[in-house]
Design a protein around this motif. Sequence first.
Motif, PDB file in Angstrom:
ATOM      1  N   ARG A   1      10.008  -3.851   7.228  1.00 29.05           N
ATOM      2  CA  ARG A   1       9.032  -3.117   7.118  1.00 29.05           C
ATOM      3  C   ARG A   1       7.554  -2.971   6.745  1.00 29.05           C
ATOM      4  NH1 ARG A   1      10.218   1.929   3.965  1.00 29.05           N
ATOM      5  NH2 ARG A   1       8.443   2.373   3.620  1.00 29.05           N
ATOM      6  N   PHE A   2       6.797  -4.309   6.536  1.00 21.82           N
ATOM      7  CA  PHE A   2       5.573  -5.066   7.250  1.00 21.82           C
ATOM      8  C   PHE A   2       5.372  -4.857   8.479  1.00 21.82           C
ATOM      9  CE2 PHE A   2       3.046  -8.845   8.778  1.00 21.82           C
ATOM     10  CZ  PHE A   2       2.235  -8.620   7.658  1.00 21.82           C
ATOM     11  N   GLY A   3       6.353  -5.017   9.537  1.00 22.08           N
ATOM     12  CA  GLY A   3       6.156  -5.224  10.890  1.00 22.08           C
ATOM     13  C   GLY A   3       5.561  -3.198  11.377  1.00 22.08           C
ATOM     14  N   ASP A   4       7.350  -2.357  10.273  1.00 19.76           N
ATOM     15  CA  ASP A   4       6.443  -0.994  10.262  1.00 19.76           C
ATOM     16  C   ASP A   4       5.006  -0.504   9.824  1.00 19.76           C
ATOM     17  OD1 ASP A   4       9.575  -0.626  11.039  1.00 19.76           O
ATOM     18  OD2 ASP A   4       9.829   0.339   8.946  1.00 19.76           O
ATOM     19  N   GLY A   5       4.684  -1.630   9.424  1.00 16.79           N
ATOM     20  CA  GLY A   5       3.058  -0.802   8.667  1.00 16.79           C
ATOM     21  C   GLY A   5       2.260  -1.113  10.083  1.00 16.79           C
ATOM     22  N   ILE A   6       2.319  -2.022  10.086  1.00 15.29           N
ATOM     23  CA  ILE A   6       1.604  -2.497  11.339  1.00 15.29           C
ATOM     24  C   ILE A   6       2.072  -1.774  13.110  1.00 15.29           C
ATOM     25  CG2 ILE A   6       1.371  -5.021  13.616  1.00 15.29           C
ATOM     26  CD1 ILE A   6       1.674  -6.702  11.272  1.00 15.29           C
ATOM     27  N   ASP A   7       3.034  -1.555  13.164  1.00 15.57           N
ATOM     28  CA  ASP A   7       3.590  -0.450  14.180  1.00 15.57           C
ATOM     29  C   ASP A   7       3.454   1.243  13.919  1.00 15.57           C
ATOM     30  OD1 ASP A   7       5.868   1.677  14.644  1.00 15.57           O
ATOM     31  OD2 ASP A   7       5.478  -0.058  16.266  1.00 15.57           O
ATOM     32  N   THR A   8       2.690   1.002  12.616  1.00 15.72           N
ATOM     33  CA  THR A   8       2.306   2.681  12.356  1.00 15.72           C
ATOM     34  C   THR A   8       0.652   2.926  12.724  1.00 15.72           C
ATOM     35  OG1 THR A   8       3.267   3.100  10.664  1.00 15.72           O
ATOM     36  CG2 THR A   8       1.618   4.634  10.660  1.00 15.72           C
ATOM     37  N   ILE A   9       0.260   1.667  12.350  1.00 16.75           N
ATOM     38  CA  ILE A   9      -1.211   1.835  13.528  1.00 16.75           C
ATOM     39  C   ILE A   9      -1.108   1.421  15.088  1.00 16.75           C
ATOM     40  CG2 ILE A   9      -3.465   1.100  13.369  1.00 16.75           C
ATOM     41  CD1 ILE A   9      -2.073   2.717  10.759  1.00 16.75           C
ATOM     42  N   ALA A  10      -0.904   0.339  15.356  1.00 19.00           N
ATOM     43  CA  ALA A  10      -0.717  -0.072  16.661  1.00 19.00           C
ATOM     44  C   ALA A  10       0.079   1.032  17.964  1.00 19.00           C
ATOM     45  CB  ALA A  10      -0.081  -1.708  17.153  1.00 19.00           C
ATOM     46  N   PHE A  11       0.990   1.823  17.104  1.00 16.60           N
ATOM     47  CA  PHE A  11       1.968   2.588  18.262  1.00 16.60           C
ATOM     48  C   PHE A  11       1.395   3.619  18.725  1.00 16.60           C
ATOM     49  CE2 PHE A  11       5.613   3.646  20.144  1.00 16.60           C
ATOM     50  CZ  PHE A  11       5.858   3.270  21.046  1.00 16.60           C
ATOM     51  N   ALA A  12       0.763   3.876  17.307  1.00 19.75           N
ATOM     52  CA  ALA A  12       0.759   4.923  17.490  1.00 19.75           C
ATOM     53  C   ALA A  12      -0.764   5.800  18.267  1.00 19.75           C
ATOM     54  CB  ALA A  12      -0.177   6.322  16.073  1.00 19.75           C
ATOM     55  N   TRP A  13      -1.566   4.775  17.742  1.00 23.57           N
ATOM     56  CA  TRP A  13      -2.897   4.180  18.932  1.00 23.57           C
ATOM     57  C   TRP A  13      -2.855   4.070  20.055  1.00 23.57           C
ATOM     58  CZ3 TRP A  13      -6.539   6.724  16.327  1.00 23.57           C
ATOM     59  CH2 TRP A  13      -7.961   5.809  16.988  1.00 23.57           C
ATOM     60  N   LEU A  14      -1.528   3.434  20.956  1.00 21.70           N
ATOM     61  CA  LEU A  14      -1.425   3.038  21.845  1.00 21.70           C
ATOM     62  C   LEU A  14      -0.655   3.969  22.259  1.00 21.70           C
ATOM     63  CD1 LEU A  14      -0.253   0.962  24.541  1.00 21.70           C
ATOM     64  CD2 LEU A  14       1.402   0.863  23.079  1.00 21.70           C
ATOM     65  N   ILE A  15       0.086   4.892  21.712  1.00 25.36           N
ATOM     66  CA  ILE A  15       0.072   6.822  22.422  1.00 25.36           C
ATOM     67  C   ILE A  15      -1.216   7.524  22.839  1.00 25.36           C
ATOM     68  CG2 ILE A  15       0.884   8.282  22.089  1.00 25.36           C
ATOM     69  CD1 ILE A  15       3.574   7.346  20.916  1.00 25.36           C
TER      70      ILE A  15
END
Length: 414
Positions: free
Chosen positions: A29-43
Amino acid sequence: MTDRKEISFKSLLSEQQYLKNLAGATITRFGDGIDTIAFAWLIYEITGSKSLLAITFGVSGLPNLIFGMFSGVITSYFPKKNTIFLCDILRGSLALTISILYFSGNVTTFHILLVTFLNSTLESFRHPPSISIMPLILKEEKIDLGLSFNASLTNASQVLGIAISPILLSVFGIGGALIIDSITFFICGIIVFSLKYKDDFVNSKKLTLKSGISDFKDGFKVLLGSKFFINLCIFAAIVNALFVPISSFSPAYVADLGLGPEGISILETPLLIAMTVFALFVPKLKSKFGGKNIFILGGFVLGAVYCFFSVIHYFNFPEIYVLLALGGFIMGGALITINIPIQIAITTKIDKEYLMRLTSILGSLTQGVTPIAAFILGGVVEFITIEQLFLIFGVITSIIFLLQIFNKNLDELN
């Protein structure tokens, strides 16, 4: 059976396998937190389109619609921890792949849609065993506390991931943040694979088309035999559709407010902090006021926050920061009071033999509306603003939840 009133969160410290599983979930879930920002902004960086944001979100929901109905049946033929391990390793590999493509400058909208679809496919097969493993590693009288503490700690971990993700993005970029995300998947998979428990519910028959269809029919009969789960399924499907706008349009929404990636962090961090804090009190609130009442109240507040988000753009800085964070915090508290009573009901009221099958069927039926709603909204948002969409959905959400006061079948949430 031990009296629930005598059980405290401290008693969970003696549940070794539960704690190991909790450690794995906390890390990922720590990784999910990073992914929430990183992947959303990548899209949003790659597409630059609000419609494609919704379409991408819709693609993420397609696997549940396509595979979700049968994933619980299929995974019931294999050891639960093995399935979770394989899914986590593959999900980590997908995150690593997209980061490599990003670093090489070759990532495209097609890659994003493909990885989104594959990642959600793996999640649809991972979810049933991850839910059904809980009663095998935790005593029944501790389920309420165990689920609440799990929600609290994993949300706290996701808060940490979201809080530091803007720093990671500025230092390592989107690709570097996704590499860190992939590592958390690998670690979680290894931890879950090390779990020790007695699993008497692995299907001993050979998996064939005939046996799979037969098991699916058995699970569906159990579902149709319960008015409570039928009502919960229909209601949850409607709510999932109503929650699509905030889930899919958050990058565009904060951009319209004049914010960058930190805008998602300002929204998501207090949301998860609230979920972390409120999760610790849900068992007591459920005991005092009833699961159905806090469920309805949470839904009404969720709709009210939607309406609140529709007017934030009328304010100036720094008020926008404060209001966005406040809305996120209230929304987090609302979400946790909706979700935990449902999780407790599913985990405790379904026979362990049918838990994986019913979990996947319920998940497919309730989440299958998400991609449909996302694709429709991808077209609607071209004609109305996101703020107008939030207002409409906020009013509808509050009304629907309030009407459940008269739904006697949801009394079992108590």
